[in-house]
Design a protein around this motif. Structure first.
Motif, PDB file in Angstrom:
ATOM      1  N   ALA A   1      14.010  -8.232  -2.361  1.00 32.06           N
ATOM      2  CA  ALA A   1      15.513  -8.266  -1.887  1.00 32.06           C
ATOM      3  C   ALA A   1      15.194  -8.226  -0.650  1.00 32.06           C
ATOM      4  O   ALA A   1      15.646  -9.247   0.301  1.00 32.06           O
ATOM      5  N   LEU A   2      14.575  -7.380   0.180  1.00 25.45           N
ATOM      6  CA  LEU A   2      14.437  -7.314   1.391  1.00 25.45           C
ATOM      7  C   LEU A   2      13.434  -8.236   1.999  1.00 25.45           C
ATOM      8  O   LEU A   2      13.419  -8.582   3.294  1.00 25.45           O
ATOM      9  N   LEU A   3      12.352  -8.481   1.364  1.00 27.34           N
ATOM     10  CA  LEU A   3      11.473  -9.603   1.871  1.00 27.34           C
ATOM     11  C   LEU A   3      12.290 -10.843   1.858  1.00 27.34           C
ATOM     12  O   LEU A   3      12.136 -11.439   3.059  1.00 27.34           O
ATOM     13  N   LEU A   4      12.912 -11.114   1.015  1.00 21.37           N
ATOM     14  CA  LEU A   4      13.918 -12.598   1.242  1.00 21.37           C
ATOM     15  C   LEU A   4      14.811 -12.549   2.027  1.00 21.37           C
ATOM     16  O   LEU A   4      15.006 -13.543   2.813  1.00 21.37           O
ATOM     17  N   THR A   5      15.497 -11.360   2.233  1.00 21.88           N
ATOM     18  CA  THR A   5      16.517 -11.127   3.283  1.00 21.88           C
ATOM     19  C   THR A   5      16.025 -11.176   4.710  1.00 21.88           C
ATOM     20  O   THR A   5      16.665 -11.892   5.431  1.00 21.88           O
TER      21      THR A   5
ATOM     22  N   LYS B   1       0.718  -1.104   0.129  1.00 21.69           N
ATOM     23  CA  LYS B   1      -0.116   0.052  -0.079  1.00 21.69           C
ATOM     24  C   LYS B   1       0.987   1.306   0.309  1.00 21.69           C
ATOM     25  O   LYS B   1       0.549   2.337  -0.792  1.00 21.69           O
ATOM     26  N   THR B   2       1.967   1.317   0.873  1.00 24.43           N
ATOM     27  CA  THR B   2       2.686   2.473   1.084  1.00 24.43           C
ATOM     28  C   THR B   2       3.887   2.416   0.253  1.00 24.43           C
ATOM     29  O   THR B   2       4.765   3.499   0.034  1.00 24.43           O
ATOM     30  N   HIS B   3       4.352   1.318  -0.670  1.00 27.22           N
ATOM     31  CA  HIS B   3       5.432   1.311  -1.646  1.00 27.22           C
ATOM     32  C   HIS B   3       6.631   1.457  -0.438  1.00 27.22           C
ATOM     33  O   HIS B   3       7.537   1.995  -0.862  1.00 27.22           O
ATOM     34  N   ASN B   4       6.628   1.152   0.883  1.00 27.56           N
ATOM     35  CA  ASN B   4       7.783   1.277   1.817  1.00 27.56           C
ATOM     36  C   ASN B   4       8.419  -0.104   1.605  1.00 27.56           C
ATOM     37  O   ASN B   4       7.985  -0.994   2.168  1.00 27.56           O
ATOM     38  N   LYS B   5       9.774  -0.075   1.242  1.00 26.64           N
ATOM     39  CA  LYS B   5      10.357  -1.365   1.099  1.00 26.64           C
ATOM     40  C   LYS B   5      10.830  -1.866   2.585  1.00 26.64           C
ATOM     41  O   LYS B   5      10.831  -3.094   2.689  1.00 26.64           O
ATOM     42  N   HIS B   6      10.777  -1.112   3.499  1.00 24.98           N
ATOM     43  CA  HIS B   6      11.177  -1.626   4.867  1.00 24.98           C
ATOM     44  C   HIS B   6       9.983  -2.563   5.376  1.00 24.98           C
ATOM     45  O   HIS B   6      10.484  -3.326   6.406  1.00 24.98           O
ATOM     46  N   TYR B   7       8.832  -2.211   5.205  1.00 30.65           N
ATOM     47  CA  TYR B   7       7.790  -3.138   5.665  1.00 30.65           C
ATOM     48  C   TYR B   7       7.682  -4.509   4.939  1.00 30.65           C
ATOM     49  O   TYR B   7       7.591  -5.575   5.483  1.00 30.65           O
ATOM     50  N   ALA B   8       8.458  -4.559   3.824  1.00 32.37           N
ATOM     51  CA  ALA B   8       8.836  -5.959   2.954  1.00 32.37           C
ATOM     52  C   ALA B   8       9.901  -6.403   3.890  1.00 32.37           C
ATOM     53  O   ALA B   8       9.744  -7.731   4.145  1.00 32.37           O
ATOM     54  N   LEU B   9      10.870  -5.835   4.451  1.00 29.46           N
ATOM     55  CA  LEU B   9      11.874  -6.455   5.618  1.00 29.46           C
ATOM     56  C   LEU B   9      11.260  -6.919   6.710  1.00 29.46           C
ATOM     57  O   LEU B   9      11.354  -8.034   7.011  1.00 29.46           O
TER      58      LEU B   9
END
Lengths: 456, 157
Positions: A312-316, A257-265
């Motif tokens: 990458a961050l999700l998988l990390t 929703k927010t296109h915030n990659k840190h949420y993916a991490l």
């Protein structure tokens, strides 16, 4: 009465989780503060469980001083990093001023609603059956067993499910380190805290995403169902699974929703922890990642750099917290001793009657009086939400629930080791407990998003 | 009907369900609080707490019972005793270990079996369980002995 020292490990875990979230997220409004607190608790406890596991993995037994040192070094490093990279955020670490009267009032109401859960937890201070036979038993052997901790994996101990991962017992071991004994209050506190964190996250996440004060209703409804309180505070792992499912789905959605990659991490971290809870936690983590990742990619697709970062961050995050899962399955798990493949077995074949029993039992469980109408209410909410249930970020919980319940039904069907009616009687209610919070999140959000207050 | 009235209807329904459930949970909670004030939780493993530490945490001890573990009472007893004696693991049906716990329907059945296998009764619990020692076996004691509690309630059989 346990000394207050029993609370110290949980406070340290909360601090670690909160530091991670403060560094990663720069949201400062009151609703975000609540979400941060409820995410921090579970993230911190999970990281503590993982860190405790490393003592066994690297040194082949529990070294309390090493585990405690890790819990001093990690927040220290996080604080130093925060000081260098996010000084402003660190010094506004708890933005109490952003907490308005409405949110504070709802929070107090939520805390009051936890009283029945607390009383229920103390009513069975040793937990339920699986607490004696599986979770607390393993925690005690891990804590006190010295060189013999690996005895918990003996295939002869099939009653204790030796193939189950160890996150909950390890969190309990961490909880005992400061009082230096296997105190009964430790697992009791862990189960109550996860109950509070799960329902609290449900409330806070709905409040943040819908801006509707009636978001509190979802959490209050869960906490006023005795069946929910009994199962959640029985010192089983199902409430832990429920928490990490909700946290993983929420963070992945927010990333979308927010296109915030840190949420993916963050989502990756929570999913990795989920994989170390129970076998169904591993399935759930895989399904959330499998269904969420393509949706996430498609949502940010024009920005290829963001796509790469998010993936990458999700998988990390997933790999970081799932290392114990890989190590457990590779080095310690004796495999499932209670599995017969009904598709190939001549003595215990899977048949249509078994499949029919599964679906009939599911239907009976959902309308059962013990759930006090909550599932029926959620169905009504879903019907009112209509196509909003499958629009935008709402798509993820729906896809996950459908795929997860299908996988569970398939497992019940294929594994013919147990007599199906008995197995459903003792386990189906716990499976439903683990998906109840995310279902409530899904349907309430779809229903309330058509009734949103004007934006502030 | 438009979406907003439907959502309002959903919320009203939710509040009604919450109201009914709140009333019931308050009554239920009051009942369990009252019950627990009068009767502490009965835990069958309580007499076995500290046994493992007293024996210096053997990795395994035998567990013999004449009861069928398909019976819920016998299975509960086994599970709770196992939790109480952890990290020691109860080896169900194996009387070859140095120590064996006999949890039988009556102490006499336990004593008869102890005599049959040539073991020596060592201690008897208030609930009638008997700890016996197999004179021909010994083991290397390892493990953490942090759980040293005084094991006072057991007596000579």
């Amino acid at each position: 009465m346990e000394p207050p020292l029993i609370l110290l490990p949980f406070l340290i875990s909360l601090l670690i989780g909160y530091l991670v979230l403060t560094i990663l997220l720069d949201e400062e409004d009151g609703d975000s503060l609540l979400v941060k607190i409820f995410l921090a608790g579970g993230l911190g406890m999970g990281l503590s469980g993982d860190m405790t596991f490393y003592s066994y993995l690297l040194l082949d037994q529990l070294h309390p001083s090493l585990v405690i040192a890790g819990h001093v070094i990690l927040p220290g490093l996080l604080f130093l990093y925060g000081l260098v990279a996010h000084k402003q955020r660190l010094f506004k670490i708890i933005p109490f001023k952003s907490l308005d009267g409405k949110t504070a009032g709802l929070t107090i109401l939520f805390l009051l609603a936890l009283v029945p859960a607390w009383e229920q937890a103390q009513f069975f201070p040793f937990g339920g059956w699986d607490a004696w036979q599986v979770w607390n038993f393993k925690a005690k052997v891990l804590f006190l067993g010295g060189d013999n901790w690996k005895n918990i994996f003996a295939p002869d101990l099939w009653r204790t499910s030796p193939h189950y991962p160890l996150l909950l017992p390890l969190i309990n071991v961490w909880g005992w380190l400061f009082v230096n004994r296997a105190a009964d209050a430790g697992p009791l506190l862990t189960s109550f805290l996860f109950t509070a964190l799960t329902t609290g996250l449900l409330f806070a996440a709905l409040l943040k995403t819908t801006k509707n004060p009636f978001s509190i209703l979802a959490a209050l409804l869960l906490l006023t169902v005795p069946q929910f309180n009994v199962l959640a505070t029985s010192q089983y792992c199902d409430i832990v699974v429920a928490y990490y499912i909700l946290a993983g789905v929420y963070c992945l959605e927010q990333s979308w929703k927010t296109h915030n990659k840190h949420y993916a991490l963050l989502a990756g971290l929570f999913l990795g922890l989920l994989s170390f809870t129970k076998p169904e936690g591993l399935i759930a983590a895989g399904l959330i990642a499998f269904t969420g990742l393509p949706v996430l990619v498609l949502s940010v697709l024009p920005d290829k750099k963001l796509v790469r970062s998010c993936c990458a961050l999700l998988l990390t995050g997933l790999i970081l917290t799932a290392i114990p899962t890989f190590a457990f399955h590779a080095l310690y798990s004796p495999g499932n001793q209670t599995f017969i493949n009904g598709l190939t077995s001549a003595q215990k074949p899977a048949d249509w009657e078994r499949l029919r029993t599964i679906f009939v039992s599911l239907g009976q469980e959902l309308i059962s009086v013990k759930w006090r109408g909550i599932w029926l209410l959620l169905f009504v909410g879903g019907a009112i939400g209509g196509k909003r249930c499958f629009q935008n970020q709402n798509l993820l919980p729906g896809l996950f629930l459908f795929s997860y319940l299908s996988a569970i039904a398939a497992y019940y069907f294929i594994n013919t080791h147990f007599e199906i009616r008995w197995w459903l009687d003792v386990s189906l209610n716990r499976i439903l407990l683990s998906v109840l919070p995310v279902t409530a999140f899904w349907t309430f959000r779809a229903a309330l998003s058509g009734h949103a207050e004007p934006k502030r | 009907m438009t979406k907003k009235p439907l959502t309002t209807l959903f919320l009203i329904l939710g509040i009604i369900v919450l109201g009914v459930n709140s009333f019931n949970i308050i009554r239920y909670t009051a009942r369990i609080c009252k019950l627990r004030r009068h009767a502490p939780y009965p835990f069958m493993g309580s007499h076995f707490t500290g046994l493992s530490a007293a024996l210096k945490n053997p990795p395994f001890i035998g567990y013999y019972t004449d009861q069928n573990l398909d019976d819920i009472g016998a299975a509960t007893r086994f599970a709770q005793i196992q939790l109480a004696v952890a990290p020691t693991i109860l080896d169900l049906g194996n009387t070859g270990h140095e120590y064996i716990l006999f949890v039988c329907s009556t102490p006499q059945i336990a004593l008869n079996k102890i005599k049959d296998i040539g073991a020596i009764p060592v201690l008897k619990s208030p609930s009638g369980a008997i700890l016996a020692k197999n004179p021909l076996r010994s083991f290397h004691q390892t493990g953490n002995t942090r759980e040293r509690r005084d094991y006072k309630k057991w007596s000579r059989p």
